[in-house]
Scaffold this active site. Structure first.
Site, PDB file in Angstrom:
ATOM      1  N   GLU A   1       0.834  -1.200   0.000  1.00 59.17           N
ATOM      2  CA  GLU A   1       0.000   0.000   0.000  1.00 59.17           C
ATOM      3  C   GLU A   1       0.872   1.255   0.000  1.00 59.17           C
ATOM      4  O   GLU A   1       1.836   1.365   0.762  1.00 59.17           O
ATOM      5  CB  GLU A   1      -0.890  -0.006   1.242  1.00 59.17           C
ATOM      6  CG  GLU A   1      -1.802   1.203   1.384  1.00 59.17           C
ATOM      7  CD  GLU A   1      -2.546   1.221   2.708  1.00 59.17           C
ATOM      8  OE1 GLU A   1      -3.577   1.896   2.785  1.00 59.17           O
ATOM      9  OE2 GLU A   1      -2.097   0.534   3.662  1.00 59.17           O
TER      10      GLU A   1
ATOM     11  N   CYS B   1      -5.611  -2.713   2.816  1.00 59.55           N
ATOM     12  CA  CYS B   1      -5.219  -2.670   4.222  1.00 59.55           C
ATOM     13  C   CYS B   1      -6.396  -2.827   5.183  1.00 59.55           C
ATOM     14  O   CYS B   1      -6.869  -3.939   5.380  1.00 59.55           O
ATOM     15  CB  CYS B   1      -4.413  -1.404   4.505  1.00 59.55           C
ATOM     16  SG  CYS B   1      -3.374  -1.537   5.986  1.00 59.55           S
TER      17      CYS B   1
ATOM     18  N   LYS C   1     -10.422   2.718  -1.342  1.00 62.49           N
ATOM     19  CA  LYS C   1     -10.488   2.064  -0.039  1.00 62.49           C
ATOM     20  C   LYS C   1     -11.781   2.421   0.689  1.00 62.49           C
ATOM     21  O   LYS C   1     -12.105   3.600   0.873  1.00 62.49           O
ATOM     22  CB  LYS C   1      -9.268   2.487   0.789  1.00 62.49           C
ATOM     23  CG  LYS C   1      -9.091   1.777   2.120  1.00 62.49           C
ATOM     24  CD  LYS C   1      -7.746   2.189   2.708  1.00 62.49           C
ATOM     25  CE  LYS C   1      -7.438   1.506   4.025  1.00 62.49           C
ATOM     26  NZ  LYS C   1      -6.084   1.866   4.508  1.00 62.49           N
TER      27      LYS C   1
END
Length: 299
Positions: free
Chosen positions: A51, A161, A124
């Site tokens: 990431e 993540c 995200k």
């Protein structure tokens, strides 16, 4: 448009890049490209970078100046280069980047197919907020919805993540037909809790291994390593990048001192057969899951 074949992929060679990220963005990008080339030379067909690998993890602190590191997709300083690299090497390449869209900022991944075409962008969905991980200061919650893409080497879903802690994200991608779930990651020590360190590597891995088992899919994550400091804050990124098969068996893992490439050979056809036989998706009861559409479980 992607030139990926319509034939369903039966196998895949996955490569995970675990790397230390320095303060020089151009050096980070050069290192990432070198590792991608090495991964492809060793047979990697789908190659995952960590990431936000272009910069050190700036979300440790809140600084307005770091918003300058974000760019729109179409005018981004390095995305096109990675698309060309994917085409040159004939590999599938998800690329994590800091995106600006008008006045809004996102933590995003661009998915490049093996012909270099950009299949789309995932933003995200779950944004953490806590000491050392001040992501809500920088990133709006993603509005792209969960994404799964058909690539030359299989159907792939990508979360980012903090998404990896949420079973709903994994299940949504599996329902879209993913053969493999990928999670580019930046995770390490917890500065507010140095004694108990709640997010240990083992706990982090177990969460994703659970996704693999209850969806009967392959799952993999690529993390960074090393100590990164901003002002009085520091984080030790613990590596432990890994891939697990559809039964939850570990295929590869990088230790905290390892910088390089991990490889795993995936039998997608066997996974599809196993997944059908387990009946997880046959026996689902969506009509009973209304509580999942609320924040407090009250229907």
């Amino acid at each position: 448009m992607s030139q990926a074949t319509n034939q369903v992929a039966q196998t895949m060679r996955l490569a995970l890049i675990q790397m230390q990220v320095g303060t020089d963005m151009l050096a980070n990008l050069a290192k990432a490209k070198t590792l991608v080339r090495q991964a492809a030379a060793a047979g990697g067909q789908v190659i995952l970078l960590p990431e936000l690998f272009a910069q050190q993890y700036f979300c440790q602190v809140e600084r307005e100046e770091f918003f300058h590191w974000a760019h729109p997709v179409e005018q981004h300083p390095f995305l096109e280069d990675f698309g060309h690299l994917a085409a040159e090497l004939g590999v599938v390449l998800p690329v994590s980047f800091f995106e600006r869209s008008g006045p809004v900022y996102y933590n995003s991944v661009a998915m490049f197919d093996a012909d270099g075409s950009r299949l789309g962008v995932y933003r995200k969905s779950h944004i953490p907020d806590g000491p050392g991980y001040e992501e809500k200061y920088y990133f709006a919650p993603g509005d792209s919805g969960f994404k799964t893409w058909s690539t030359r080497f299989g159907r792939i879903g990508v979360g980012i993540c903090w998404d990896q802690w949420f079973p709903e994200c994994a299940r949504a991608m599996a329902l879209q037909g993913a053969d493999l779930l990928l999670y580019p990651t930046a995770i390490g020590s917890e500065p507010a809790d140095q004694v108990s360190t709640p997010n240990t590597p083992a706990m982090w891995q177990r969460a994703m291994i659970g996704h693999a088992v209850h969806n009967a899919v392959y799952v993999a994550a690529a993390n960074r390593i090393g100590v990164e400091r901003f002002d009085a804050s520091s984080c030790t990124f613990y590596g432990h990048s890994f891939a697990t098969d559809y039964r939850g068996e570990m295929l590869c893992e990088g230790q905290p001192s390892f910088e390089g490439i991990l490889h795993a050979d995936l039998d997608l056809a066997a996974a599809r057969e196993f997944r059908a036989g387990m009946g997880f998706f046959r026996d689902r009861r969506p009509g009973l899951y209304q509580a999942l559409l609320t924040l407090d479980g009250q229907v």
